[in-house]
Write a protein that holds these residues in place. Structure first.
Motif, PDB file in Angstrom:
ATOM      1  N   GLN A 248      63.276  53.296  46.851  1.00  0.00           N
ATOM      2  CA  GLN A 248      62.037  53.630  46.185  1.00  0.00           C
ATOM      3  C   GLN A 248      60.826  53.022  46.318  1.00  0.00           C
ATOM      4  O   GLN A 248      61.033  51.916  46.989  1.00  0.00           O
ATOM      5  CB  GLN A 248      62.247  53.395  44.407  1.00  0.00           C
ATOM      6  N   LEU A 249      59.794  53.546  46.356  1.00  0.00           N
ATOM      7  CA  LEU A 249      58.419  53.016  46.620  1.00  0.00           C
ATOM      8  C   LEU A 249      57.767  52.597  45.414  1.00  0.00           C
ATOM      9  O   LEU A 249      57.648  53.284  44.375  1.00  0.00           O
ATOM     10  CB  LEU A 249      57.533  54.056  47.519  1.00  0.00           C
ATOM     11  N   GLU A 250      56.934  51.475  45.395  1.00  0.00           N
ATOM     12  CA  GLU A 250      55.996  51.148  44.500  1.00  0.00           C
ATOM     13  C   GLU A 250      54.656  50.773  45.245  1.00  0.00           C
ATOM     14  O   GLU A 250      54.587  49.970  45.939  1.00  0.00           O
ATOM     15  CB  GLU A 250      56.742  49.651  43.842  1.00  0.00           C
ATOM     16  N   LEU A 251      53.716  51.461  44.540  1.00  0.00           N
ATOM     17  CA  LEU A 251      52.360  51.376  45.121  1.00  0.00           C
ATOM     18  C   LEU A 251      51.596  50.238  44.072  1.00  0.00           C
ATOM     19  O   LEU A 251      51.418  50.419  42.898  1.00  0.00           O
ATOM     20  CB  LEU A 251      51.391  52.542  45.173  1.00  0.00           C
ATOM     21  N   ILE A 252      51.242  49.152  44.740  1.00  0.00           N
ATOM     22  CA  ILE A 252      50.584  47.969  44.251  1.00  0.00           C
ATOM     23  C   ILE A 252      49.082  47.955  44.382  1.00  0.00           C
ATOM     24  O   ILE A 252      48.742  48.205  45.412  1.00  0.00           O
ATOM     25  CB  ILE A 252      51.155  46.727  44.720  1.00  0.00           C
ATOM     26  N   GLU A 253      48.394  48.223  43.279  1.00  0.00           N
ATOM     27  CA  GLU A 253      46.961  48.078  43.312  1.00  0.00           C
ATOM     28  C   GLU A 253      46.617  46.535  43.346  1.00  0.00           C
ATOM     29  O   GLU A 253      46.925  45.616  42.971  1.00  0.00           O
ATOM     30  CB  GLU A 253      46.188  48.567  41.963  1.00  0.00           C
ATOM     31  N   PRO A 254      45.247  46.545  44.048  1.00  0.00           N
ATOM     32  CA  PRO A 254      44.726  45.086  44.272  1.00  0.00           C
ATOM     33  C   PRO A 254      44.436  44.479  43.079  1.00  0.00           C
ATOM     34  O   PRO A 254      43.926  45.354  41.923  1.00  0.00           O
ATOM     35  CB  PRO A 254      43.616  45.441  45.235  1.00  0.00           C
ATOM     36  N   ASN A 255      44.241  43.254  42.789  1.00  0.00           N
ATOM     37  CA  ASN A 255      44.108  42.157  41.727  1.00  0.00           C
ATOM     38  C   ASN A 255      43.130  41.132  42.107  1.00  0.00           C
ATOM     39  O   ASN A 255      43.753  40.065  41.788  1.00  0.00           O
ATOM     40  CB  ASN A 255      45.402  42.118  40.626  1.00  0.00           C
ATOM     41  N   PRO A 256      42.135  41.350  42.504  1.00  0.00           N
ATOM     42  CA  PRO A 256      41.338  39.986  43.028  1.00  0.00           C
ATOM     43  C   PRO A 256      40.824  39.446  41.685  1.00  0.00           C
ATOM     44  O   PRO A 256      40.510  39.758  40.841  1.00  0.00           O
ATOM     45  CB  PRO A 256      40.202  40.691  43.961  1.00  0.00           C
ATOM     46  N   THR A 257      40.572  38.166  42.237  1.00  0.00           N
ATOM     47  CA  THR A 257      40.335  37.118  40.989  1.00  0.00           C
ATOM     48  C   THR A 257      38.769  37.056  40.865  1.00  0.00           C
ATOM     49  O   THR A 257      37.945  37.913  41.683  1.00  0.00           O
ATOM     50  CB  THR A 257      40.713  35.912  41.519  1.00  0.00           C
ATOM     51  N   PRO A 258      38.117  36.633  39.715  1.00  0.00           N
ATOM     52  CA  PRO A 258      36.952  36.651  39.477  1.00  0.00           C
ATOM     53  C   PRO A 258      36.040  36.233  40.748  1.00  0.00           C
ATOM     54  O   PRO A 258      35.037  36.549  41.043  1.00  0.00           O
ATOM     55  CB  PRO A 258      36.536  36.034  38.055  1.00  0.00           C
ATOM     56  N   GLU A 259      36.656  34.985  41.138  1.00  0.00           N
ATOM     57  CA  GLU A 259      36.052  34.171  42.324  1.00  0.00           C
ATOM     58  C   GLU A 259      35.741  34.883  43.309  1.00  0.00           C
ATOM     59  O   GLU A 259      35.047  34.848  44.116  1.00  0.00           O
ATOM     60  CB  GLU A 259      36.891  32.941  42.402  1.00  0.00           C
ATOM     61  N   GLN A 260      36.830  35.760  43.646  1.00  0.00           N
ATOM     62  CA  GLN A 260      37.196  36.478  44.991  1.00  0.00           C
ATOM     63  C   GLN A 260      35.786  37.500  44.838  1.00  0.00           C
ATOM     64  O   GLN A 260      35.168  37.837  45.783  1.00  0.00           O
ATOM     65  CB  GLN A 260      38.374  36.921  45.140  1.00  0.00           C
ATOM     66  N   MET A 261      36.139  38.050  43.602  1.00  0.00           N
ATOM     67  CA  MET A 261      34.852  39.406  43.497  1.00  0.00           C
ATOM     68  C   MET A 261      33.437  38.519  43.692  1.00  0.00           C
ATOM     69  O   MET A 261      32.643  39.227  44.418  1.00  0.00           O
ATOM     70  CB  MET A 261      34.928  39.821  41.997  1.00  0.00           C
ATOM     71  N   SER A 262      33.087  37.546  43.280  1.00  0.00           N
ATOM     72  CA  SER A 262      31.835  36.901  43.285  1.00  0.00           C
ATOM     73  C   SER A 262      31.509  36.445  44.670  1.00  0.00           C
ATOM     74  O   SER A 262      30.387  36.692  44.860  1.00  0.00           O
ATOM     75  CB  SER A 262      31.752  35.422  42.316  1.00  0.00           C
TER      76      SER A 262
ATOM     77  N   THR B 207      42.996  45.313  48.871  1.00  0.00           N
ATOM     78  CA  THR B 207      43.599  46.482  49.566  1.00  0.00           C
ATOM     79  C   THR B 207      44.862  46.770  48.709  1.00  0.00           C
ATOM     80  O   THR B 207      45.464  45.807  47.780  1.00  0.00           O
ATOM     81  CB  THR B 207      43.968  46.332  50.913  1.00  0.00           C
ATOM     82  N   GLN B 208      45.516  48.081  48.767  1.00  0.00           N
ATOM     83  CA  GLN B 208      46.802  48.264  48.037  1.00  0.00           C
ATOM     84  C   GLN B 208      47.936  47.879  48.996  1.00  0.00           C
ATOM     85  O   GLN B 208      47.690  47.479  50.101  1.00  0.00           O
ATOM     86  CB  GLN B 208      46.677  49.842  47.746  1.00  0.00           C
ATOM     87  N   SER B 209      49.051  47.897  48.442  1.00  0.00           N
ATOM     88  CA  SER B 209      50.318  47.586  49.011  1.00  0.00           C
ATOM     89  C   SER B 209      51.512  48.536  48.829  1.00  0.00           C
ATOM     90  O   SER B 209      51.416  49.070  47.364  1.00  0.00           O
ATOM     91  CB  SER B 209      50.647  46.135  49.252  1.00  0.00           C
ATOM     92  N   VAL B 210      52.248  48.747  49.529  1.00  0.00           N
ATOM     93  CA  VAL B 210      53.491  49.476  49.128  1.00  0.00           C
ATOM     94  C   VAL B 210      54.729  48.649  49.282  1.00  0.00           C
ATOM     95  O   VAL B 210      54.569  47.984  50.594  1.00  0.00           O
ATOM     96  CB  VAL B 210      53.697  50.649  49.973  1.00  0.00           C
ATOM     97  N   GLU B 211      55.529  48.304  48.258  1.00  0.00           N
ATOM     98  CA  GLU B 211      56.842  47.741  48.159  1.00  0.00           C
ATOM     99  C   GLU B 211      57.696  48.462  48.419  1.00  0.00           C
ATOM    100  O   GLU B 211      57.965  49.676  47.594  1.00  0.00           O
ATOM    101  CB  GLU B 211      56.819  46.922  47.238  1.00  0.00           C
ATOM    102  N   LEU B 212      59.171  48.316  49.141  1.00  0.00           N
ATOM    103  CA  LEU B 212      60.119  49.202  49.108  1.00  0.00           C
ATOM    104  C   LEU B 212      61.419  48.606  48.315  1.00  0.00           C
ATOM    105  O   LEU B 212      61.589  47.341  48.624  1.00  0.00           O
ATOM    106  CB  LEU B 212      60.485  49.401  50.764  1.00  0.00           C
ATOM    107  N   HIS B 213      61.993  49.185  47.544  1.00  0.00           N
ATOM    108  CA  HIS B 213      63.037  48.592  46.867  1.00  0.00           C
ATOM    109  C   HIS B 213      64.368  49.580  47.051  1.00  0.00           C
ATOM    110  O   HIS B 213      64.382  50.659  46.700  1.00  0.00           O
ATOM    111  CB  HIS B 213      62.768  48.621  45.326  1.00  0.00           C
ATOM    112  N   CYS B 214      65.155  48.691  47.916  1.00  0.00           N
ATOM    113  CA  CYS B 214      66.309  49.799  48.550  1.00  0.00           C
ATOM    114  C   CYS B 214      67.550  49.096  48.119  1.00  0.00           C
ATOM    115  O   CYS B 214      67.919  47.999  47.706  1.00  0.00           O
ATOM    116  CB  CYS B 214      66.180  49.556  49.962  1.00  0.00           C
ATOM    117  N   THR B 215      68.560  50.013  47.802  1.00  0.00           N
ATOM    118  CA  THR B 215      69.911  49.707  47.735  1.00  0.00           C
ATOM    119  C   THR B 215      70.584  49.183  48.902  1.00  0.00           C
ATOM    120  O   THR B 215      69.927  49.466  50.128  1.00  0.00           O
ATOM    121  CB  THR B 215      71.031  50.725  47.266  1.00  0.00           C
TER     122      THR B 215
END
Length: 240
Positions: free
Chosen positions: A193-207, A227-235
């Motif tokens: 299965q695939l999981e699309l992870i959205e970015p979560n920059p810190t306030p310091e990184q945004m600044s 950036t986004q990332s895609v994680e793979l979760h496999c049996t």
């Protein structure tokens, strides 16, 4: 301009005359604070060169092994216009022009790992050279497709595989618009299965991103932060 674009001659030729409205290209709710802050507090950053690529990625393989990635990258209309500026796209020569353009783009991207980063934990997974690269036109947009085979088949793991595609300097926004834009081969879909992870920059990184002046050298750490990332979760074995 000190910024160096590697994607194509198009991206390297973009300058302050290429100004887009950022708000029409927001990719996710989590990116809104950064972009709204740029719009509100740092309007001079509008002069930065910018390009947008909407992506689709298909992960190839079977029998518990990943063999490669197939890509579809759709360039925004303005970038596409610059891409074709000065090129002969008459009916008799368009196909040859598109072929040469695709070869040029792929050659330039090779030295940047095709902007594609595939990891098993912290270990990077290597590729062969790109195959089957071609450009097509979709109305006002240019669409690049290509196959990126792995140097050797990679066994799937339970949770350690992830894929990121980004311009390290973040001058080019490269995004999957939804989780439907990343797919698995039918065989791999039986066990992963695939999981699309959205970015979560810190306030310091945004600044920090907001503080960069127009003529700053590219910071090649920014792309991965936003950036986004895609994680793979496999049996362990394919489902029966």
């Amino acid at each position: 301009m000190k910024q160096l674009f590697i994607l194509t001659k198009v991206l390297s030729s973009l300058s302050s005359r290429y100004v887009r409205r950022f708000s029409t290209h927001l990719r996710s709710i989590k990116r809104l604070p950064l972009w709204l802050a740029i719009l509100t507090f740092a309007p001079n950053l509008h002069a930065h060169p910018h390009s947008w690529i909407e992506m689709k990625t298909h992960i190839e393989g079977g029998n518990g092994m990943i063999t490669g990635l197939s890509m579809e990258w759709s360039f925004d209309a303005m970038t596409s216009m610059y891409m074709l500026d000065g090129e002969d796209v008459s009916a008799d020569t368009e196909a040859e022009t598109f072929k040469k353009l695709a070869a040029s783009v792929i050659e330039n991207m090779m030295y940047e790992h095709y902007f594609t980063y595939f990891y098993d934990g912290e270990e990077p997974i290597k590729y062969q050279v790109v195959e089957n690269a071609k450009f097509e036109r979709d109305k006002a947009k240019m669409v690049l497709t290509f196959d990126l085979p792995l140097s050797k088949p990679k066994p799937v793991t339970r949770d350690s595989l992830r894929v990121l595609i980004f311009d390290p300097s973040y001058f080019v926004d490269m995004s999957w618009l939804s989780n439907r834009d990343v797919t698995l081969s039918p065989e791999l879909a039986r066990q992963c299965q695939l999981e699309l992870i959205e970015p979560n920059p810190t306030p310091e990184q945004m600044s920090y991103a907001m503080s960069l002046p127009v003529d700053a050298d590219p910071d090649n750490t920014l792309g991965q932060l936003f950036t986004q990332s895609v994680e793979l979760h496999c049996t362990a074995v394919p489902a029966s």
